[in-house]
Enzyme design. Sequence first.
Site, PDB file in Angstrom:
ATOM      1  N   GLY A   1      -4.183  -1.383   5.570  1.00  0.00           N
ATOM      2  CA  GLY A   1      -3.283  -2.435   5.079  1.00  0.00           C
ATOM      3  C   GLY A   1      -3.822  -3.828   5.347  1.00  0.00           C
ATOM      4  NE  ARG A   2      -5.296  -3.724  11.591  1.00  0.00           N
ATOM      5  CZ  ARG A   2      -4.590  -2.608  11.793  1.00  0.00           C
ATOM      6  NH1 ARG A   2      -3.471  -2.427  11.123  1.00  0.00           N
ATOM      7  NH2 ARG A   2      -5.001  -1.692  12.638  1.00  0.00           N
TER       8      ARG A   2
ATOM      9  CD  GLU B   1       9.733  -5.936   6.523  1.00  0.00           C
ATOM     10  OE1 GLU B   1       9.453  -4.787   6.089  1.00  0.00           O
ATOM     11  OE2 GLU B   1       9.537  -6.285   7.702  1.00  0.00           O
TER      12      GLU B   1
ATOM     13  CE  LYS C   1      -3.233   2.586   2.724  1.00  0.00           C
ATOM     14  NZ  LYS C   1      -3.952   2.725   3.979  1.00  0.00           N
TER      15      LYS C   1
ATOM     16  CD  GLU D   1      -0.594  -4.508  11.754  1.00  0.00           C
ATOM     17  OE1 GLU D   1       0.494  -5.090  11.694  1.00  0.00           O
ATOM     18  OE2 GLU D   1      -1.192  -4.120  10.733  1.00  0.00           O
TER      19      GLU D   1
ATOM     20  CE  LYS E   1       6.033  -0.869   9.043  1.00  0.00           C
ATOM     21  NZ  LYS E   1       4.964  -0.239   8.261  1.00  0.00           N
TER      22      LYS E   1
ATOM     23  CG  HIS F   1      -1.896 -35.221  17.829  1.00  0.00           C
ATOM     24  ND1 HIS F   1      -1.993 -36.411  18.515  1.00  0.00           N
ATOM     25  CD2 HIS F   1      -2.978 -35.163  17.005  1.00  0.00           C
ATOM     26  CE1 HIS F   1      -3.078 -37.059  18.104  1.00  0.00           C
ATOM     27  NE2 HIS F   1      -3.690 -36.314  17.185  1.00  0.00           N
TER      28      HIS F   1
END
Length: 540
Positions: free
Chosen positions: A259-260, A206, A200, A345, A504, A376
């Site tokens: 963003g999410r 990254e 965005k 977030e 960041k 398990h």
Amino acid sequence: MNNHKPAVAPPCSHADNDAPGEQVVALPDLPEWQQFSDAARSAAINLNTLRIINAAGIALDISAQRSSRELSDAARALLDARHFARMRERLFQGDAVNPTEGRAAWHTALRDPAPQDAITAERQRVNEFVRQADSERRWRNIVHIGIGGSDWGVRLAVRAFGYTGMWRNVRFVANIDGHAIEGGLAGLDPRETLVILASKSFTTAETLENGRRALEWLQSSGVRDPFSHMVAVTSATERARDFGIPDAHIFQLWDWVGGRFSLWSAVSLTTALAVSSDVVAGMQSGAAAMDAHFLNAPIEENAPVQLALAGIVNRSVLAYGSLNIAPYDFRLAELVPYIQQLEMESLGKSVILDGRPVGVPTGPAVWGMPGTDAQHTFFQWLHQGSDGAPVDFIVCQHADHGWTSHHQGLLANCLAQREALLRGKPFDDALQETLDEGVEPERARWLARHRTHSGGRPSNLIVLSRLSPYTLGALLALYEHKVFVQGVVWGINPFDQWGVEYGKKLAKNITASLSGTREIGADHDISTAYWVNTFRSSFK
Ligand code: F6P
């Protein structure tokens, strides 16, 4: 559904938002909160009352949560005190519901069945790109580069609907760890590879770093026009252009999409190339159906609202610190990190809108794994650990494979785990069971103490008729709206992420120190300074 339709270009401004701080009362100071928390404390899980809400192809069973008439009444009063109906309206109208960033969180507009022209136009551009690629049998490999919201939703959809294999080979690269991009590109034929940069902001370290590696890989392989192998999905068109992406390969996502929530935007280009544009459209219709339910269903039968209220009881009244997500569907493995980002977030906040402390515990830690693997791995802790956690069991009534015994086993395990958490096993039952096995009484009493389960552990059971794009879209919207309601009740802003931004910023400074373009800051603690210095020496 959207009667009020602001222009697609910024639908909001600071001006149409309540001034931060107005009408925010910390929950402990609100009489309605006291009534709600008292009612929740004295309510119990009622094992004789079935409480199921049907919405958009999903059945939400909240029978294993505390309930009482007083609690329902108090919940309604609490929502009123929080101006829930008005807040919901503002969300759907594209108002600035994210005051700290002065913008809307208008993801619902992206799946509106009658979207605005600009949204339709962008959808058509994506569909046309996919249609052309499919008709030319082009792009055998897709490398999707993005992180957080620009990654999880697409991964989830591709895994959910491409689990038996896809014509295209789809790889996801998110992490700054160079091994991720190394592995993401390894063995691919660059001539057949399309790199999709989803960001965005187009500033995420990254994504840009990995994007640069992908570009270098294309350039060094001698493909004729490396940028024709790259696509950007972003709201920062200028930055994508500066990177070198041609205009025809830049797809828009708007500033007012958090963003999410970007799964609903052109970020789903990868989904469409991987598992078809029909899947994307189906998910949008399922989400739109859940939007309509959220807008119109009465509080008592409103699935996102009831899911949210149960979560508030568990977190803020009963003090459960976490929420376990247990999808009993192998195809929904990526649902766990998806919900984890969405909830943590959004709700990992400690101050209300005016900046004062919330006063009650907010968003729980969210974790999980698909069942039956989870059984398990950590279910022992859920059953007999000292803390325990509420669990969201998610399962499909019908499978899409033909092996009845597998699906019976899956459904049985899901129901059994939930029942065990709910009913528990009292000492007397454990003792009788042990004696029945022929164990002598003294040893049986000792063993029974180990076999006792406290029970009474809350859970939700979410049943999809079957996993389809429609039901998955509805499921994601269910959680989105749940998070919104919780934000409203807690009085926090679920749409910013200042904690992430701080990390960041620090990482940017340390990166500069490691690369030698900045002196090691005097503001580091002794341990961080030591390691920056030590690591820095390995780059000299
Ligand atoms: O993790 C923080 C965050 O801002 C998320 O909200 C977002 O999904 C992710 O980073 C990626 O951001 P962008 O799409 O701008 O690269």
